[in-house]
Design a protein around this motif. Structure first.
Motif, PDB file in Angstrom:
ATOM      1  N   SER A   1       0.848  -1.198   0.000  1.00 53.24           N
ATOM      2  CA  SER A   1       0.000   0.000   0.000  1.00 53.24           C
ATOM      3  C   SER A   1       0.879   1.242   0.000  1.00 53.24           C
ATOM      4  O   SER A   1       0.591   2.216  -0.684  1.00 53.24           O
ATOM      5  N   ARG A   2       1.965   1.187   0.741  1.00 54.56           N
ATOM      6  CA  ARG A   2       2.872   2.339   0.760  1.00 54.56           C
ATOM      7  C   ARG A   2       3.569   2.514  -0.588  1.00 54.56           C
ATOM      8  O   ARG A   2       3.793   3.626  -1.046  1.00 54.56           O
TER       9      ARG A   2
ATOM     10  N   GLU B   1      -4.256  -4.984   1.315  1.00 48.98           N
ATOM     11  CA  GLU B   1      -3.238  -3.930   1.142  1.00 48.98           C
ATOM     12  C   GLU B   1      -3.399  -3.215  -0.198  1.00 48.98           C
ATOM     13  O   GLU B   1      -3.184  -2.012  -0.287  1.00 48.98           O
TER      14      GLU B   1
ATOM     15  N   ILE C   1      -6.176  -0.697   0.080  1.00 51.19           N
ATOM     16  CA  ILE C   1      -5.727   0.474   0.852  1.00 51.19           C
ATOM     17  C   ILE C   1      -4.832   1.350  -0.018  1.00 51.19           C
ATOM     18  O   ILE C   1      -4.958   2.572  -0.051  1.00 51.19           O
TER      19      ILE C   1
ATOM     20  N   TYR D   1      -2.093   6.644   5.562  1.00 52.85           N
ATOM     21  CA  TYR D   1      -1.482   5.976   6.706  1.00 52.85           C
ATOM     22  C   TYR D   1      -2.504   5.687   7.803  1.00 52.85           C
ATOM     23  O   TYR D   1      -2.468   4.635   8.428  1.00 52.85           O
TER      24      TYR D   1
ATOM     25  N   TYR E   1      -4.360   2.625   6.877  1.00 46.81           N
ATOM     26  CA  TYR E   1      -3.433   1.498   6.966  1.00 46.81           C
ATOM     27  C   TYR E   1      -3.255   1.087   8.427  1.00 46.81           C
ATOM     28  O   TYR E   1      -3.358  -0.093   8.778  1.00 46.81           O
TER      29      TYR E   1
END
Ligand SMILES: Nc1ncnc2c1ncn2[C@@H]1O[C@H](COP(=O)(O)OP(=O)(O)OP(=O)(O)O)[C@@H](O)[C@H]1O
Ligand SMILES: [Mg+2]
Lengths: 265, 328
Positions: free
Chosen positions: A78-79, A160, A163, A174, A177
């Motif tokens: 996701s990041r 993920e 997100i 964030y 998450y």
């Protein structure tokens, strides 16, 4: 298919360059696992079995669940997706004849394969040697464990990915998450306690959420605590969640793409 | 049958209006007001196979937005795009297989991998047959002199080297159309020249249709046969470069160094366009007013040290179009 394997291979290769981080992570994981193991040993001094887990069973549960948890730490997609959106790099991905979700999955698998080989397997072997843990009851269980762990992985990926795709709409993901992965997942995946140990209402909640399918189901299956018709139901539930989450990811990514605004340039 | 046809193409961006101050930002989170930016407005053009077109306009004119819609990564607000009988955003993957794209401001190569690894990955992504891949890699390595840095990670390349690699990356799969958004940005004179020669060559030898955006009009003048100018999202010129010069390049410029900074420059049918201390720029129409007349008028009234006449250059023409529009 071949092109996605190429992504996996590149991701694997890239992860190889972060050796130091890897050793740090491994060392910290092992310490945590040791703490849990000694905690359970102490708790079991007056007990022989709780909720169907004897000492050996609970230690095996801890080692397997902790190992599966490593995927959660190393996946980070996701990041990655958010960073790509911010840098406008999604544009480059979208200009290629590839499926964005499959490409992301292939990359994740490459990274996770590295995790499996250089982090999970060494940990599991180490704890088996030191604590003489039990093996799965049968060869079939072992095989089903692999199927179940793969499905759990797909579910984790699916969550993920969704997100990450939210970053097309939200500036910062964030918070979500943290809520989903550090909050709900940690509570309901069963990563440090078998869900049988939960108070009734909490395990009811866990039943309806996808998180138990990530760690609890494969682990309880491995230790033999999930068997018979419960086992087949659990596998079907996993399959259903995996399908639903992947489809949801696809839908949200399509929707995001329709209103996609590529920054910069 | 055109390769690309664009009809009544529009793209609006909604930009969240933010008010100033604490109460302002609070109320704008509640009410959600938007400004609409018309980035591309009713643009029409068609391109035939093998054309090499310069797509120019001032900053923010809508060039990149148009390119993004053509490549299929941005959905038009309205209008119609047809690229090789596909609608790019609907047939994104199929379209992607047959086009090559270079964004000068960012690379499509993998930052931390050696150049050759990126090429290998592209081979798989585009499913390029092995022999075709080998042949193309050979061809471009030779033409763009890539060999010395094929094994260098992309992040260690100079801008010029990276651009040559990006051009190769965009062409390995034999695309029919090549979109280039500012491919010469930041390059030195020699590197720019190399890119231009390269584009001409692949256009001639491989019949690749090329659309090129740039702020360096030398690119356009040397490379493109045709020019499309957009301004504030609207198409304002589409045609040959020579035609543009004939049509809008009637104005000559007389650059004069005066002996002293006269403030009363006033000559018949001549306009003062620029002034820097004692140097002035005088514009006049070459069809109605001979240069000799301007000079004699000038020297009879003012003391002149030096003067030169400059013929209209594409640069100057375009500068004036950006500034005053096409009507002038
Ligand atoms: N993602 C976006 N959100 C809001 N507005 C945008 C966005 N992208 C572009 N714009 C606006 O659309 C207009 C056209 O932008 P575009 O990037 O197409 O210009 P350009 O011709 O490529 O300019 P440049 O020469 O500076 O690259 C500009 O006013 C810009 O501010
Ligand atoms: Mg631009």
């Amino acid at each position: 298919m071949r092109k996605y394997l190429a992504f996996s291979a590149k991701a694997f290769q890239r992860t190889l360059t972060y050796r130091f981080e890897l050793w740090m992570e491994l060392a910290i994981n092992v310490l945590f696992m040791l703490i849990y193991v000694y905690l359970w040993k102490a708790l079991y001094t007056d007990q022989t079995s709780v909720e169907g887990y004897d000492l050996n069973g609970i230690l095996t549960y801890i080692v397997i669940s902790q190992s599966l948890l490593t995927f959660v730490f190393t996946l980070r997609i996701s990041r990655t997706i958010q960073a790509k959106i911010r840098a406008g790099e999604v544009a480059t991905d979208l200009m290629k004849p590839i499926d964005f979700q499959m490409m992301t999955l292939a990359t994740a698998v490459g990274t996770s394969l590295h995790t499996l080989l250089f982090n999970m397997l060494p940990k599991v072997v180490l704890f088996y040697v030191i604590f003489k843990l039990s093996l799965p009851p049968s060869f079939l269980t072992a095989a089903l464990f692999i199927v179940s762990a793969v499905l759990g992985y797909v579910i984790l990926f699916g969550i993920e990915f969704i997100i990450g795709v939210l970053a097309f709409w939200l500036i910062e993901i964030y918070g979500i998450y943290a809520l989903v992965i550090w909050g709900l997942h940690m509570l309901f995946s069963g990563y440090f306690l078998p869900l049988e140990f939960y108070p009734a209402f909490l395990s009811k909640v866990a039943e309806v959420l996808p998180f138990r399918a990530i760690i609890y189901i494969p682990t309880a299956l491995y230790t033999g605590n999930l068997a018979g018709s419960d086992l087949s139901t659990a596998l079907l539930v996993q399959l259903a969640w995996a399908t639903v989450l992947m489809a949801l990811g696809r839908i949200s990514y399509r929707a995001a793409f329709r209103k996609l605004v590529v920054q910069g340039g | 049958m055109p390769v690309i046809s664009v009809e009544h193409l529009c793209k609006d961006f909604k930009v969240h209006k933010r008010r100033k101050g604490f109460w302002g930002s609070l109320s704008s989170t509640v009410t959600r007001e938007y400004d609409i930016i018309k980035a591309v407005e009713d643009v029409n053009f068609t391109l035939e196979r093998g054309e090499l077109v310069g797509y120019i306009g001032a900053n923010g004119a809508g060039k990149s937005t148009t390119i993004k819609m053509l490549t299929g990564i941005l959905v038009p607000t309205s209008g119609h795009i047809d690229v090789m009988n596909l609608t790019p955003y609907l047939h994104r993957k199929e379209n992607a297989r047959r086009i090559g794209v270079v964004f000068g401001q960012r690379t499509q190569l993998w930052w931390d991998l050696p150049v050759i690894d990126s090429f290998e990955l592209l081979k798989h992504i585009y499913e390029i047959p092995e022999n075709r891949y080998k042949h193309n890699l050979e061809f471009f390595s030779e033409l763009l002199q890539l060999r010395p840095f094929l094994c260098t990670p992309v992040r260690k390349l100079s801008l010029g080297q990276r651009m040559r690699c990006d051009l190769t990356a965009a062409l390995l799969h034999d695309p029919e159309i090549l979109y280039l958004d500012e491919p010469t940005i930041g390059l030195d004179v020699v590197a720019k020249e190399q890119v231009r020669q390269f584009l001409k060559q692949i256009n001639a030898e491989r019949q690749v249709t090329v659309i090129l955006t740039t702020h360096d009009l030398n690119d356009v003048e040397q490379v493109c046969g045709r020019l499309i100018i957009i301004d504030k999202g609207k198409l304002i010129y589409d045609g040959g470069i020579d035609a543009l010069k004939n049509q809008y390049g009637k104005t000559r410029m007389l650059i004069v160094d005066l002996a002293q900074p006269y403030t009363d420059i006033d000559l018949e049918a001549v306009s003062l366009t620029r002034r820097e201390e004692n140097r002035i720029w005088l514009a006049f129409d070459r069809d109605t007013l001979p240069a000799s007349e301007v000079i004699s008028q000038l020297t009879s009234r003012y003391e002149v040290r030096d003067l030169t006449i400059s013929e209209p250059e594409i640069e100057e023409i375009v500068r004036r179009i950006y500034k005053f529009g096409m009507s002038q």
